[in-house]
Design an enzyme around this catalytic site. Structure first.
Site, PDB file in Angstrom:
ATOM      1  N   LYS A  68     -32.863 -48.238  24.053  1.00 23.94           N
ATOM      2  CA  LYS A  68     -31.574 -47.523  24.135  1.00 23.94           C
ATOM      3  C   LYS A  68     -31.643 -46.312  25.070  1.00 23.94           C
ATOM      4  CE  LYS A  68     -30.154 -48.971  19.506  1.00 23.94           C
ATOM      5  NZ  LYS A  68     -29.626 -48.544  18.200  1.00 23.94           N
ATOM      6  N   ASP A 104     -23.413 -46.729  17.326  1.00 20.51           N
ATOM      7  CA  ASP A 104     -24.082 -46.626  16.020  1.00 20.51           C
ATOM      8  C   ASP A 104     -23.415 -45.585  15.112  1.00 20.51           C
ATOM      9  OD1 ASP A 104     -26.109 -48.554  16.535  1.00 20.51           O
ATOM     10  OD2 ASP A 104     -27.222 -47.082  17.697  1.00 20.51           O
ATOM     11  N   ASN A 153     -37.653 -34.766   7.884  1.00 21.53           N
ATOM     12  CA  ASN A 153     -38.570 -35.712   8.536  1.00 21.53           C
ATOM     13  C   ASN A 153     -40.019 -35.380   8.219  1.00 21.53           C
ATOM     14  OD1 ASN A 153     -38.553 -38.081  10.190  1.00 21.53           O
ATOM     15  ND2 ASN A 153     -39.551 -36.895  11.795  1.00 21.53           N
TER      16      ASN A 153
END
Ligand code: ATR
Length: 282
Positions: A68, A104, A153
């Site tokens: 992408k 998305d 994360n």
């Protein structure tokens, strides 16, 4: 008779993709003569493959992992969200020019509206995992007026990096970053969130553990896993009284926006959903 329009999906690997069945069902429902091919391409050969697709007259294509970012650099124009996220998952080819889009975020937004009736504008959202999927969707959420995005994360630096990007994209959006440890501060951030999105790859394999410590999931919390198969997280969350949704609708609606970009027609959602479910064996 004119030749069918050609579309496809570039990725590495792509063989498990269900997009051909989903897009194919959409084309069939509207009587559009079109094909949708799986196009496996190694990272080193993306530019050459794109030149080939242009030459062959492809009308457009989707792009999946890991291309992408590379595709963003190969298009002639890209919409603002695609530029900001450095992510193009949909290309239209018109008169030798390539136009790039990132669908998305729209997919996640529509899936959230469907599952929980919850709009992005004015909302507070948790992104658990800050890889490529989270980046593309969080940029869209920031641009669409989310008031707070909480980024979690394992590699905290990547969450901090994404927060810096989002601060540029939408200076008014509140941002917070955390390591994925069940601290009281993180528990509080999850409690006030409208939706918690699971964006890591944990859960792709059947034996994977629960991606989010279950003790952080309060009854009534809304939890959406971007993975479109059943995961341990969704089972745990459901058992704890959360509202849950898998990633199927995100996949459906990102594809629906691609369909509309290519055809200028409203996507036939029921037909595409049916094609998707059939391909997934559900
Ligand atoms: P995608 O494009 O699907 O988002 P990615 O960009 O490779 O894929 O991102 C994978 C995400 O899953 C990252 O948030 C990654 O965390 P790190 O940045 O710390 O690597 C997360 N992830 C992968 N395996 C993980 C694991 N075992 N535990 C926790 N997080 C994990």
């Amino acid at each position: 008779m004119t030749a069918p329009l050609r579309f496809g999906l570039l990725g590495w690997p792509v063989k498990h993709s269900v997009s051909p069945q989903m897009q194919g069902a959409g084309f069939a429902a509207l009587g559009i003569a079109a094909t949708y091919e799986l196009i496996p391409v190694e990272p080193a050969h993306v530019a050459a493959k794109v030149a080939e697709l242009k030459q062959a007259g492809f009308a457009g294509w989707n792009i999946t992992v890991p291309h992408k970012g590379a595709m963003r650099r190969l298009v002639d124009t890209a919409e603002p969200a695609a530029m900001a996220a450095d992510s193009v998952n949909t290309v239209v080819h018109r008169q030798g020019q390539l136009h790039g889009y990132s669908t998305d975020g729209y997919g996640l937004e529509q899936a959230t509206r469907n599952a929980f009736g919850c709009p992005v504008r004015g909302g507070r959202f948790v992104f658990w995992g800050t890889g490529g999927a989270a980046r593309a969707t969080a940029v869209h959420f920031a641009l669409e007026g989310a008031v707070e995005l909480v980024l979690i994360n394992r590699t905290l630096d990547k969450a901090v990096e994404l927060a810096a990007l989002l601060r540029q994209v939408a200076p008014g959006c509140q941002l917070a970053t955390y390591a994925p440890e069940p601290t009281p501060a993180l528990a509080a951030a999850l409690r006030v969130a409208d939706v918690i999105y699971q964006c890591t790859s944990v859960g792709l394999k059947p034996d994977d553990p629960c991606a989010i410590p279950p003790e952080l999931l309060a009854p009534g919390a809304r939890v959406m896993d971007m993975i479109y198969h059943p995961t341990r997280l969704l089972a745990e969350a459901k058992a704890r009284g959360c509202q849950v949704a898998d990633g199927q609708d995100m996949l459906l609606y990102q594809g629906a926006r691609s369909f509309t970009i290519w055809t200028n027609q409203e996507a036939p959602i029921p037909a595409m959903r049916k094609g998707l479910r059939r391909a997934l064996g559900h």
